[in-house]
Motif scaffolding. Sequence first.
Motif: not given
Length: 281
Positions: A61-87
Amino acid sequence: MTATSLPYVKMNGAGNDFIILRVDAPGFDLSPDTVRRLCGRDTGPGCDQLIVIEPPTNPGETAFMRVWNADGGKVETCGNALRCVGWLLLEASGQESAVIGTLGGPTVARRAEGTRIEVDMGTPRLAWHQIPLAEEMDTRGIELQVGPVEAPVIHTPGAVSMGNPHVVFFTDRLDDDFVRGAGSLIEHHPLFPEGVNVGFAHVLSPDHIRLRVWERGAGLTLACGTGACAALVAAHRRGLTGRSATLTLEGGALTIRWDEASDHVFMTGPVAFDGTGTVTI
């Protein structure tokens, strides 16, 4: 507890916006109250999801991405965020690809044309227990409807997990009030023990879908990358589209391809840099 200041980058993928933090150690955590404060448009920089880039936790792995939704809950992944983090990772390394670990599994991000990034979202999970559902059903069209039993307004959505749970209704009702009302009703339905993201897909042609998504824990957003992947998979399984299509969302267009040979779903779309700042944790 001592307050800590961290720099952030603000980015969006097709209008789905993020605060992205970077930390030096794995296992970073935030309280739901802190996440809600930072994501709030009136109390923090404001975003749909809060993203933290951590050092890799697995070989390769190059890095690990952790994601929280706006309601405070932690979720598994986010496709659009993966593109931003990838960039961000590709710009920092000068490489052509990066492997991003998530709670939903590893993902490969690659450069595409211009500032677009292609993300290998992996194999869609289609068994009822993989979504997960509370009971066994055919996930091509599950037993769920909104409206009167004898004349439902929407019904029999497809169910897909792209590392996070989705249902996709096929309808031409895509107005804000309808999506907000139906989405909020279904998000916490007992059929979905982990909650669910709710897609509303209007198939315009075999290679074009108009999509809106009510995101679990975030609400009505301009785009949802995993939702676009789930919509293409659900539509193809119903014979409504081919294996690739343009998904038009409020914030822009995504190209989704479900590769027959590998069974992987590939998402290509834009990223945009919105600014920088500092937050107090």
